[in-house]
Design a protein around this motif. Sequence first.
Motif, mmCIF file in Angstrom:
data_model
loop_
_atom_site.group_PDB
_atom_site.id
_atom_site.type_symbol
_atom_site.label_atom_id
_atom_site.label_comp_id
_atom_site.label_asym_id
_atom_site.label_seq_id
_atom_site.Cartn_x
_atom_site.Cartn_y
_atom_site.Cartn_z
ATOM 1 N N SER A 1 4.249 14.918 14.680
ATOM 2 C CA SER A 1 4.063 13.614 14.037
ATOM 3 C C SER A 1 2.606 13.184 14.120
ATOM 4 O O SER A 1 1.821 13.758 14.876
ATOM 5 C CB SER A 1 4.960 12.554 14.697
ATOM 6 O OG SER A 1 4.608 12.405 16.067
ATOM 7 N N ALA A 2 2.292 12.169 13.314
ATOM 8 C CA ALA A 2 0.989 11.513 13.330
ATOM 9 C C ALA A 2 1.221 10.028 13.040
ATOM 10 O O ALA A 2 2.265 9.642 12.499
ATOM 11 C CB ALA A 2 0.051 12.133 12.292
ATOM 12 N N VAL B 1 4.673 5.931 11.786
ATOM 13 C CA VAL B 1 4.645 7.319 12.255
ATOM 14 C C VAL B 1 5.124 8.222 11.124
ATOM 15 O O VAL B 1 6.080 7.892 10.417
ATOM 16 C CB VAL B 1 5.503 7.498 13.521
ATOM 17 C CG1 VAL B 1 6.969 7.208 13.245
ATOM 18 C CG2 VAL B 1 5.362 8.922 14.062
ATOM 19 N N VAL B 2 4.399 9.326 10.953
ATOM 20 C CA VAL B 2 4.754 10.329 9.940
ATOM 21 C C VAL B 2 5.244 11.559 10.685
ATOM 22 O O VAL B 2 4.503 12.145 11.490
ATOM 23 C CB VAL B 2 3.548 10.678 9.051
ATOM 24 C CG1 VAL B 2 3.969 11.626 7.943
ATOM 25 C CG2 VAL B 2 2.947 9.403 8.474
ATOM 26 N N ALA C 1 0.868 -1.189 0.000
ATOM 27 C CA ALA C 1 0.000 0.000 0.000
ATOM 28 C C ALA C 1 0.901 1.234 0.000
ATOM 29 O O ALA C 1 2.117 1.149 0.179
ATOM 30 C CB ALA C 1 -0.935 0.001 1.202
ATOM 31 N N LYS C 2 0.298 2.395 -0.197
ATOM 32 C CA LYS C 2 1.030 3.657 -0.158
ATOM 33 C C LYS C 2 0.332 4.588 0.844
ATOM 34 O O LYS C 2 -0.850 4.891 0.689
ATOM 35 C CB LYS C 2 1.070 4.322 -1.529
ATOM 36 C CG LYS C 2 1.798 5.661 -1.554
ATOM 37 C CD LYS C 2 1.841 6.243 -2.951
ATOM 38 C CE LYS C 2 2.509 7.611 -2.967
ATOM 39 N NZ LYS C 2 3.913 7.545 -2.562
ATOM 40 N N MET C 3 1.069 4.948 1.878
ATOM 41 C CA MET C 3 0.529 5.881 2.860
ATOM 42 C C MET C 3 0.652 7.302 2.315
ATOM 43 O O MET C 3 1.693 7.688 1.769
ATOM 44 C CB MET C 3 1.284 5.784 4.193
ATOM 45 C CG MET C 3 1.103 4.447 4.880
ATOM 46 S SD MET C 3 1.912 4.398 6.484
ATOM 47 C CE MET C 3 1.452 2.759 7.021
ATOM 48 N N VAL C 4 -0.429 8.091 2.492
ATOM 49 C CA VAL C 4 -0.470 9.460 1.976
ATOM 50 C C VAL C 4 -0.723 10.392 3.155
ATOM 51 O O VAL C 4 -1.681 10.204 3.905
ATOM 52 C CB VAL C 4 -1.556 9.631 0.909
ATOM 53 C CG1 VAL C 4 -1.564 11.069 0.392
ATOM 54 C CG2 VAL C 4 -1.328 8.648 -0.233
ATOM 55 N N ALA C 5 0.151 11.422 3.338
ATOM 56 C CA ALA C 5 -0.002 12.414 4.412
ATOM 57 C C ALA C 5 0.394 13.788 3.870
ATOM 58 O O ALA C 5 1.201 13.896 2.938
ATOM 59 C CB ALA C 5 0.853 12.053 5.622
ATOM 60 N N VAL C 6 -0.177 14.818 4.439
ATOM 61 C CA VAL C 6 0.128 16.199 4.041
ATOM 62 C C VAL C 6 0.433 17.013 5.302
ATOM 63 O O VAL C 6 0.043 16.644 6.410
ATOM 64 C CB VAL C 6 -1.041 16.838 3.264
ATOM 65 C CG1 VAL C 6 -1.239 16.165 1.936
ATOM 66 C CG2 VAL C 6 -2.317 16.825 4.100
#
Length: 843
Positions: free
Chosen positions: A668-669, A658-659, A602-607
């Motif tokens: 972070s999130a 963690v992002v 999968a590909k994690m997407v964060a902004v």
Amino acid sequence: MEIRLTAGSRGAARRVVLLVALLAVLLPLCCWAAPERLRYAIPEELSRGSLVGPLARDVGLNPAELPVRQLRIVSGNEKQYFSLGADNGNLLVNERIDREDICGDVSPCVLSLEVVVENPFNIYHVSVAIHDINDNAPHFDREFVAIEMIESTPPGTRFPLDSCRDPDIGANSLKNYQLTPSPLFSLVVKESPDGRKHAELLLEKNLDREKERNHHLILTAVDGGNPVRSGTAQIKIDVIDANDNPPLFTKEIYKIRLLENLPEGSLAFQVKATDGDEGTNADITYCFSHIANSARQTFSLDPRTGDVKITGPLDYEDVKYYEATVEGKDGGGLSAHAKVHIDIVDVNDNAPSLTLLPILNPVPEDSVPSTVIAVINVRDRDSGDNGEVTCNIEGDLPFRLAESSENTYKLVTESSLDREKISAYNITITARDHGSPALSSRAALVLEVSDVNDNAPVFEEATYSAYVAENNAAGALVLRVHARDADAGTNGLVSYWLEGDGAGAAAPYVSVEARSGAVYAQRSFDYEQCREFAVAVRAQDGGEPARSATATVHVFVLDRNDNAPRVLWPAAASGAGSGSAGASAVPFEVVPRSAEAGYLVAKMVAVDADAGRNAWLSYELVQAPEPGLFRVGLHSGEVRTARAVSERDVSKQRLVAVVKDHGQPALSATATLHVVLAESLQEALPELSEQPAVAASPAELQFSLVLALALISALFLLSVALAVLSRLRRAGPPAVLRCLDAQRFSSAGPAVPADFCEGTLPSSYNLRVAPGRAVTESAWLLPPAWLPSLAAEDLLSGEPFGKPSPSSSAGPGQPSDDPGAPQVCKAIASSEPLLTSRECTRF
């Protein structure tokens, strides 16, 4: 009567007329040059505000002229005893006047002061005589006096008593002494050449110690005031045995003159007394029998030698003379007394004092010569030549001193002034007395020269730049602008405003302080909304007319790391725990067990809403059952297999990543992804139905075992019921099973919707039954959120999932519009293992 004048008499008359006219012109000039002294007289101890005299009227002013002529007191004593009435110009008492403190025994007591008027300028000298009132009672230094008398003392012997002091003078001073009646003693009052009265005790009869050893008398001193005041002293007389020769001083009065600058410890003088007796009766001791407290602190007397030494400072300006009485007593108790009069001689030990009253400061640069700048009053506390003072100005300055009276000078301009050359003058005035050696003092005056407003303010920079980090506090200082004005006074006083009264677009953001030029933030800045703005600041001086200049302020907002990363995918579940009714689906991915290393899961997407480094995101895998099985791209967020999937790997994997951004401090999130290792959806369904294991206590474990037994029994009964229903269906469905009529099922074939009915194991069961097809027990136990909308044939086949069935067009939880759609009966279990109720739902 007719008077006829001859030619000679007419010429004489004309000369007389001319002389009278000349005197009429010159007399006012002479009076202005040397104004007469005004004299007033008041009693002491007047209350504050009492009238001394109509000063304004006496100098020829009426109340209407007072604001213009500016009548005021410019010199006087160190204390301001007098003041002027603001409305009528009367001379009033300003504070308590005690004649005894000011003049002592000096009479008359006169206070002098100078008053000045302007337009035209003139100085008047005022003398106020202070009259004594009877405000002091006579006072003895000792209220109890002990006298020793030998019984052999012959009648007629006199014993000096303590003198009584009365600070008042004239009729209010000490008048007489009185003694209580006694058969042995009487009172004799003597008057000294200086007018002072002294009391002496006279022995009238012989003493007899055997009859009476002690005698008590009361001495009363009265003054001549109205009402009469008095003071008393008690006299105790002790009678002792005989000693027939009293001491005798060499002088009855010792007159001493001492310089005021004699050091402490110096020998002032010596008193000497002799005694005709022998032995202890001839040993004389000396002491002060009557001395003022001020003299007692200044002089000391050696009781054996009679030497008088200085023990305190002598100051002619404070005390000009001292008086004391010295007693010489022999060993037998006889005594003699001598008076001491000490005069203090003045020396030049006080420098002149200068009092400078500015009249015009600052002075306009166009002032004409002889303009009065200030009034200088000079005083010297010394007397004679030591108190005569001369004043002059130091340096070559365009000013001079004009003598107004013996103690007053006027500082006037001597030539024109030019501020463009010299804007201020430091004027030093020196006062020097005529003593030897001469003493001097100085007074300095800084005289400013005023100008006109001929210069506009100039900013230090035409454009200012300020950098402010976002999230600043409202009211925080952004920067300071500064403009200089070469003018002086209000012409050089610069105030600051926002151009156009702050009506521009940047007005809600900043404000400027008018006096300091400080620019403050009106609100908290947000980099994501506004990154820069500009405002114009105007500097204006206080001249008339005002001059101004403008500068531009650019404010740049700097980004801060105030926004944490936001995960767009996989989205976090918004409902209750897994398996609960109505919960949102938890994201999961199915990875075939044949996947090799590098397989994209999968590909994690964060902004991140910040900018720059604060928006640089990195991904890190922080939790996984198999740490070496999966990895996440540091910057891409792609979740891939780090190695080939093996049979030993756990089928159900929960990955937590963690992002983080690169801000300081970093924010972070977290993102959670569920991965199931299976070759097909049928293989994955059992794994999806399993709940996370939770450690239970023994009581909970026992309850779970009982509940599981009940659940198995219910499943067995349900299987038996289904088998019976299947057999009954072949023979035709009974009325009670009308809901399972074959005609109610969809002609498109059996299908399983994307969402089950509500329920949580083990207290309830959600069943979807397809006609003519058996459903395995494991399929019944799947969690509702993990079961996609697929056809029953696809679920039971061994093919991998991923292609939805065309028959699953209805949304989750929504009934189908087809009236022939099959129904699902939802069995709700109670504490009994039997099925108690069912409800049918169209899908």
